[in-house]
Design a protein around this motif. Structure first.
Motif, PDB file in Angstrom:
ATOM      1  N   GLU A  56      -1.298   3.516  13.584  1.00  0.00           N
ATOM      2  CA  GLU A  56      -2.651   3.031  12.065  1.00  0.00           C
ATOM      3  C   GLU A  56      -2.201   1.651  10.862  1.00  0.00           C
ATOM      4  O   GLU A  56      -1.140   1.480  10.888  1.00  0.00           O
ATOM      5  CB  GLU A  56      -2.171   4.900  11.415  1.00  0.00           C
ATOM      6  CG  GLU A  56      -2.993   4.860  10.287  1.00  0.00           C
ATOM      7  CD  GLU A  56      -3.018   6.590   9.941  1.00  0.00           C
ATOM      8  OE1 GLU A  56      -1.946   6.844  10.475  1.00  0.00           O
ATOM      9  OE2 GLU A  56      -2.881   6.745   8.433  1.00  0.00           O
ATOM     10  N   GLU A  58      -4.254   0.361   7.882  1.00  0.00           N
ATOM     11  CA  GLU A  58      -4.723   0.117   5.833  1.00  0.00           C
ATOM     12  C   GLU A  58      -5.131  -1.447   6.278  1.00  0.00           C
ATOM     13  O   GLU A  58      -4.229  -2.458   6.360  1.00  0.00           O
ATOM     14  CB  GLU A  58      -4.122   0.476   5.498  1.00  0.00           C
ATOM     15  CG  GLU A  58      -5.364   1.160   3.850  1.00  0.00           C
ATOM     16  CD  GLU A  58      -4.481   1.216   2.893  1.00  0.00           C
ATOM     17  OE1 GLU A  58      -4.966   1.590   1.886  1.00  0.00           O
ATOM     18  OE2 GLU A  58      -3.606   2.176   3.382  1.00  0.00           O
ATOM     19  N   THR A  64      -8.930   3.033   6.526  1.00  0.00           N
ATOM     20  CA  THR A  64      -7.951   3.189   7.632  1.00  0.00           C
ATOM     21  C   THR A  64      -8.566   2.986   8.419  1.00  0.00           C
ATOM     22  O   THR A  64      -9.762   3.241   9.280  1.00  0.00           O
ATOM     23  CB  THR A  64      -6.975   4.736   7.326  1.00  0.00           C
ATOM     24  OG1 THR A  64      -7.011   4.970   5.615  1.00  0.00           O
ATOM     25  CG2 THR A  64      -6.021   4.989   8.342  1.00  0.00           C
TER      26      THR A  64
END
Lengths: 182, 202, 196
Positions: A56, A58, A64
């Motif tokens: 993950e 950003e 995201t």
């Protein structure tokens, strides 16, 4: 005065009991909901880019996204993220997977509240399948000079999906660590 | 788009594009029940605007500083409805004491507002709503403004409905269509007219 | 009055939607398909039965001055329970009903029955009233949804019921269609009543 205190106390007791019951029910249902949601998102990601490990991240714009890497060679296979934009009568959220060359692998409408029978048809495979294989510069609806065939009677929904995808992909492309042009 | 522009979009959305009554189906009981006379419709409309604005402000603060901070979102429904009930009671007392004239015109409508689903509806919608860009969640001012504009949207269609129904009294309607059925069909035609605003990109 | 008689009253004679005209918001909003209507109907029925039962149990210990807030707390608690359970086990239905699940709290039928019936009768009768009114509500929701789904989508409970040559009149499942369908259904009820 004493009478009002008594009234307040009775009401308070009811609230406490209700809160207790709700806290108990919540403790039973919350894990089920969280797990279901996590599995659903994971399955959606894996359907778009199979056999990959997701990380993950950003972007600078606050988007995201997930970087899909080969579990063995750590080679970047592609990226997935959820793009959102205001459609005809709701915010349409689309999950998209792109390969390392930023060509679309596939899309899935995650959430929409568009007109049933018109804009809501955007969830149908007939619409979503046409995105596979498109490069960034092609993702415009046909009315705007692109190759995406808009849903009949729902150009606004189609345009919103195309535009949100294109902007999202450009956003991820521009991330410095992905080697994008700054 | 500057912030003023976004507010304008929000206002047009709440009043015309996603009208609370005609597109979202909220607040139908007063819409069908209190639309027989123009002056009572106006009273109800003003009372709803007032309560919706206040309720949006209070529930936003409660949601942000109590429910989210202590992770007790499952109490949202119960706290919101109690806040609204208490707020309505409080407003009623204050108006009764300080502005008797206003109380005479709005007073009878206030108790009805607690069970007006538009008020609870806007409070819950504010917690999940996004700015027109589709990314930023509502802040305090957005919520209050959205509450206000949604109330205005409710009042606009309530007044229009009352105006039409007053004229309708003089026309001959088949017996089985009188009252609620004709009001519903009228509402349907109004909703059809409001459909023209949908998809209106500002 | 017997349990069965009380139960049957809410179904037809005192049908909450068509006769007492309460709870209009969900009646119009969730009747785009029969499955949504059934989901909403059963959720409201569950809340109605539970809140009626509890309220009739506590009617002697609640001072009349604060009875409305107490009822609201009881109802809101059951609504939250339904909300959470549905989110966990029937997420698709929970999503399509959306905002209208928490809004069961302000559904006038539930508070109305609490005040008009459960606060004056014993538990058994209140449960019967809850079941009757709840099923009556479910029945009218499904009726409206049946008409709208068949005209607007050509299906019933998701199954195709019209010939393939029928082009569904989308308007019936859009907002204006909701009002117009209910208006005509009510006029039809009135007509049948007059004939009797």
């Amino acid at each position: 005065m004493k009478y009002y205190l008594k009234l307040g106390l009775i009401l308070f007791i009811f609230c406490v009991v209700a809160t207790g019951i709700l806290a108990y029910v919540n403790s039973l249902t919350a894990p089920v909901i969280a797990q279901r949601k996590a599995t659903e998102e994971k399955q959606a990601r894996e359907a778009l880019i199979p056999n990959a490990e997701f990380e993950e991240k950003e972007s600078d714009q606050g988007l995201t996204y997930f970087v899909a890497k080969d579990p063995e060679t750590a080679e970047i296979l592609g990226y997935t993220f959820i793009a959102a934009d205001l459609g005809y009568s709701s915010t349409v959220q689309t999950m998209v997977g792109v390969d390392s060359g930023f060509k679309v692998l596939g899309i899935r409408i995650v959430d929409q509240g568009e007109t049933p029978g018109l804009g809501a048809n955007c969830t149908l495979p007939a619409f979503t399948n046409q995105f596979a294989g498109l490069a960034v510069e092609d993702i415009y609806v046909n009315k705007d000079g692109g190759v995406v065939v808009a849903l009949s009677g729902a150009t606004i929904t189609s345009r919103c999906i195309a535009n949100s995808l294109r902007e999202g992909i450009i956003d991820v492309q521009d991330e410095p660590e992905q080697g994008g042009e700054q | 788009m500057g912030y003023l522009g976004q507010i304008f979009v929000m206002a047009m959305t709440a009043i015309f594009i996603q009208n609370f009554v005609l597109a979202r189906f909220l607040g139908l009981c007063p819409y069908l029940g209190v639309s027989k006379k123009l002056d009572s419709a106006l009273g109800m409309g003003l009372a709803v605007i007032f309560v919706m604005t206040l309720a949006s402000a209070f529930t936003f603060l409660i949601n942000k500083y109590l429910l989210i901070r202590y992770d007790i979102l499952y109490l949202q429904t119960i706290t919101f409805i109690l806040t609204i009930a208490a707020l309505v009671q409080f407003v009623e007392m204050v108006i009764q004491k300080n502005a008797p004239a206003l109380y005479n015109s709005l007073g009878v409508f206030l108790p009805l507002i607690t069970t007006n689903c538009a008020v609870l509806g806007v409070a819950i919608l504010n917690t999940t709503a996004f700015r027109p860009d589709g990314v930023t969640a509502y802040n305090f001012l957005d919520s209050v403004l959205n509450g206000f504009f949604s109330g205005v949207g409710f009042t606009v269609v309530l007044l229009a409905m009352a105006g039409i129904r007053m004229r309708l009294e003089k026309s001959e309607i088949p017996k089985s269509m009188q009252g609620m059925p004709i009001a519903l069909i009228l509402a349907g035609i109004m909703a059809l007219a409001f459909y023209g605003f949908m998809g209106w990109k500002i | 009055m017997s349990f069965i008689k009380q139960l049957s009253r809410g179904l037809i004679k005192e049908n909450p939607t068509f006769v007492i005209v309460l709870g209009m918001c969900p009646t119009l909003a969730v009747t785009t398909s029969v499955i949504n209507a059934l989901g909403m109907g059963f959720a409201a029925t569950f809340v109605l039965i539970c809140s009626n039962a509890i309220i009739s149990l506590i009617k002697d210990i609640t001072p009349s001055k604060i009875r409305i807030p107490v009822y609201v707390v009881v109802i809101a608690a059951f609504v939250s329970v339904v909300d959470m359970v549905m989110a966990a086990y029937v997420p698709a239905l929970h999503k399509s009903l959306g905002l209208f699940i928490p809004l069961i709290v302000v559904n006038c039928i539930i508070l109305g029955r609490a005040e008009a019936f459960a606060s004056k009768n014993n538990v058994i009768m209140s449960i019967a009233d809850g079941i009757g009114m709840g099923l009556g509500f479910t029945l009218s929701l499904s009726l409206v949804a049946t008409v709208r789904e068949i005209i607007g989508a050509g299906t019933w409970l998701g199954m195709r019921v019209t010939p393939l040559t029928y082009d569904p009149a989308l308007i019936a499942i859009l907002a204006p269609g909701a009002f117009i369908t209910l208006g005509f259904l009510m006029a039809l009820m009135n007509m049948l009543k007059e004939k009797k």
